[in-house]
Design a protein around this motif. Structure first.
Motif, PDB file in Angstrom:
ATOM      1  N   PHE A   1       0.828  -1.206   0.000  1.00 24.67           N
ATOM      2  CA  PHE A   1       0.000   0.000   0.000  1.00 24.67           C
ATOM      3  C   PHE A   1       0.866   1.261   0.000  1.00 24.67           C
ATOM      4  CE2 PHE A   1      -2.973  -3.093   2.002  1.00 24.67           C
ATOM      5  CZ  PHE A   1      -3.959  -3.028   1.022  1.00 24.67           C
ATOM      6  N   ASP A   2       0.190   2.401  -0.313  1.00 22.81           N
ATOM      7  CA  ASP A   2       0.952   3.653  -0.387  1.00 22.81           C
ATOM      8  C   ASP A   2       1.138   4.323   0.971  1.00 22.81           C
ATOM      9  OD1 ASP A   2      -1.494   4.815   0.173  1.00 22.81           O
ATOM     10  OD2 ASP A   2      -1.722   5.807  -1.766  1.00 22.81           O
ATOM     11  N   GLY A   3       0.430   3.827   2.003  1.00 14.23           N
ATOM     12  CA  GLY A   3       0.645   4.346   3.353  1.00 14.23           C
ATOM     13  C   GLY A   3       0.082   5.731   3.591  1.00 14.23           C
ATOM     14  N   GLU A   4      -0.772   6.200   2.690  1.00 13.83           N
ATOM     15  CA  GLU A   4      -1.363   7.536   2.881  1.00 13.83           C
ATOM     16  C   GLU A   4      -2.556   7.442   3.843  1.00 13.83           C
ATOM     17  OE1 GLU A   4       0.033  10.172   1.422  1.00 13.83           O
ATOM     18  OE2 GLU A   4       1.473   8.916   0.352  1.00 13.83           O
ATOM     19  N   GLY A   5      -2.897   8.557   4.477  1.00 12.48           N
ATOM     20  CA  GLY A   5      -4.094   8.638   5.317  1.00 12.48           C
ATOM     21  C   GLY A   5      -3.916   7.950   6.658  1.00 12.48           C
ATOM     22  N   GLU A   6      -5.063   7.825   7.363  1.00 14.95           N
ATOM     23  CA  GLU A   6      -4.987   7.226   8.697  1.00 14.95           C
ATOM     24  C   GLU A   6      -5.994   6.114   8.910  1.00 14.95           C
ATOM     25  OE1 GLU A   6      -5.066  10.276  11.678  1.00 14.95           O
ATOM     26  OE2 GLU A   6      -3.038  10.917  11.173  1.00 14.95           O
TER      27      GLU A   6
ATOM     28  N   PRO B   1      -7.719   2.331   8.099  1.00 13.35           N
ATOM     29  CA  PRO B   1      -7.199   1.023   7.678  1.00 13.35           C
ATOM     30  C   PRO B   1      -7.466   0.748   6.195  1.00 13.35           C
ATOM     31  CG  PRO B   1      -8.416   0.840   9.744  1.00 13.35           C
ATOM     32  CD  PRO B   1      -8.681   2.218   9.224  1.00 13.35           C
ATOM     33  N   PHE B   2      -6.492   0.178   5.523  1.00 16.17           N
ATOM     34  CA  PHE B   2      -6.649  -0.183   4.113  1.00 16.17           C
ATOM     35  C   PHE B   2      -7.532  -1.419   3.989  1.00 16.17           C
ATOM     36  CE2 PHE B   2      -2.786   2.327   3.882  1.00 16.17           C
ATOM     37  CZ  PHE B   2      -2.990   3.050   2.709  1.00 16.17           C
ATOM     38  N   GLU B   3      -8.534  -1.314   3.100  1.00 19.39           N
ATOM     39  CA  GLU B   3      -9.293  -2.507   2.740  1.00 19.39           C
ATOM     40  C   GLU B   3      -8.401  -3.363   1.839  1.00 19.39           C
ATOM     41  OE1 GLU B   3     -12.037  -3.329   4.074  1.00 19.39           O
ATOM     42  OE2 GLU B   3     -12.576  -1.438   5.015  1.00 19.39           O
ATOM     43  N   THR B   4      -8.786  -4.610   1.622  1.00 20.99           N
ATOM     44  CA  THR B   4      -7.925  -5.485   0.820  1.00 20.99           C
ATOM     45  C   THR B   4      -7.752  -4.957  -0.611  1.00 20.99           C
ATOM     46  OG1 THR B   4      -9.852  -6.874   0.383  1.00 20.99           O
ATOM     47  CG2 THR B   4      -8.348  -7.607   2.122  1.00 20.99           C
ATOM     48  N   ASP B   5      -8.783  -4.248  -1.120  1.00 20.02           N
ATOM     49  CA  ASP B   5      -8.670  -3.707  -2.483  1.00 20.02           C
ATOM     50  C   ASP B   5      -8.297  -2.224  -2.465  1.00 20.02           C
ATOM     51  OD1 ASP B   5     -10.975  -2.650  -1.472  1.00 20.02           O
ATOM     52  OD2 ASP B   5     -12.256  -3.182  -3.166  1.00 20.02           O
ATOM     53  N   GLY B   6      -7.733  -1.755  -1.352  1.00 22.28           N
ATOM     54  CA  GLY B   6      -7.327  -0.345  -1.223  1.00 22.28           C
ATOM     55  C   GLY B   6      -6.234   0.021  -2.217  1.00 22.28           C
TER      56      GLY B   6
END
Ligand SMILES: NC(=O)c1ccc[n+]([C@@H]2O[C@H](COP(=O)([O-])OP(=O)(O)OC[C@H]3O[C@@H](n4cnc5c(N)ncnc54)[C@H](OP(=O)(O)O)[C@@H]3O)[C@@H](O)[C@H]2O)c1
Length: 281
Positions: free
Chosen positions: A105-110, A112-117
């Motif tokens: 993932f790109d690690g942006e934001g705060e 949690p990343f969904e699996t298709d993020g």
């Protein structure tokens, strides 16, 4: 089931092997010497000789910083090697569980990343882990992608062991405080993998211990448990430059785990306490 484990000597692979054996499976431990995954012929030959019903693919090039200057070797293992494993699994109509990383993932934001993020690896290792995912999904019809993060286990070097050691040798240490994620205990992941591989619930999963923390908070908890007298000073990633960039946000959503009826893992504090109890004996 007859299950082949690649990287069977590694930090995760060794606990996966133990857990599968405890669950009554027949386990084939693949090591680099007899099944170098970068060598397609060797992989096909090995799969032909053992005819697995499933493979849990734990082998990888995992030296994140070294990968920046050792790209060819990293690509060969994580991309070409994973493609070889996926194709060989498909040939045998076997399930393939590919172990991946929060670093896709790109690690942006705060949040949690969904699996298709949104993907966007910050470093070369992460890029190869993402390409390894794609190679698995493109070449194997019975594929599970399992992303884990901040891994610690008995059989390998890791953050917990490092902090336990350096906190015993120093009055204060500096630890990065602006990267947030979830520690993951190999024994806990192994339990989910051992269950998942018996199902046909193919897809993409995030499997980490519950809860989020920064590396500084993680270090603080380690020292709280070990009882060392060592202060943990927060520093930023910018103050602690390394060859490979790290994502600031490594929070991973467990939605697909919930939706498919798999239990979540215990909290990271619980996992850490169990690990340290065993490690310090
Ligand atoms: N560690 C983490 O914090 C972390 C975080 C997120 C995701 N992951 C992922 O989790 C998985 C397991 O990681 P880990 O920490 O257990 O890694 P590890 O301890 O470094 O183990 C990797 C294993 O891969 C084997 N291997 C390397 N090159 C190979 C090749 N060409 N052919 C066959 N085997 C080869 C290694 O064998 P040798 O020992 O003989 O070289 C080793 O047994 C990996 O997919 C990794 O990307 C790890």
């Amino acid at each position: 089931m007859r299950i082949l484990v690649t990287g069977a000597n590694g930090q995760l692979g060794s606990d996966v092997v133990d857990c599968l054996l405890q669950n009554g499976h027949e386990v084939i431990r693949a090591h680099k010497e007899d099944c170098d995954i970068t060598d397609a012929a060797a992989v096909y030959g090995y799969f032909d000789s053992v005819a697995p019903e499933a493979v849990i693919h734990c082998a990888a090039y995992t030296a994140v910083d070294r990968a920046e200057s050792d790209r060819e070797a990293c690509f060969a293992v994580n991309v070409t090697g994973s493609e070889n494993v996926a194709k060989a699994a498909e040939k045998h109509r076997a399930k393939c569980v590919y172990i991946s990383s929060d670093y896709v993932f790109d690690g942006e934001g705060e949040i949690p990343f969904e699996t298709d993020g949104k993907k966007g690896p910050k470093n070369y290792y992460g890029l190869t882990k993402l390409e390894g995912e794609n190679a698995t999904l493109e070449n194997c019809t019975r594929a599970f992608i399992v992303r884990i993060s901040w891994v610690f286990g008995m059989n390998g070097g890791n953050f917990v062991k490092t902090i336990a050691r350096i906190s015993a040798e120093n009055d204060e240490i500096n630890v990065v405080d602006d990267q947030v994620g979830s520690p993951t205990y190999t024994k806990d992941v192994s339990r989910v993998l051992a269950e998942m591989v018996t199902t046909e619930k193919y897809g993409v999963y995030h499997v980490t211990n519950e809860g989020f923390c920064s590396w500084r908070e993680f270090a603080g908890e380690i020292i709280k448990i070990t009882g060392e007298n060592c202060r943990v000073n927060p520093v930023t990633s910018a103050e602690y430059p390394r060859p490979a960039l790290r994502p600031l946000n490594s929070r991973l959503s467990k939605r697909s785990l919930d939706e498919n009826g798999f239990d979540r893992l215990p909290s990271w504090q619980n996992a850490l306490a169990r690990f340290l109890e065993e490690y310090r004996q």
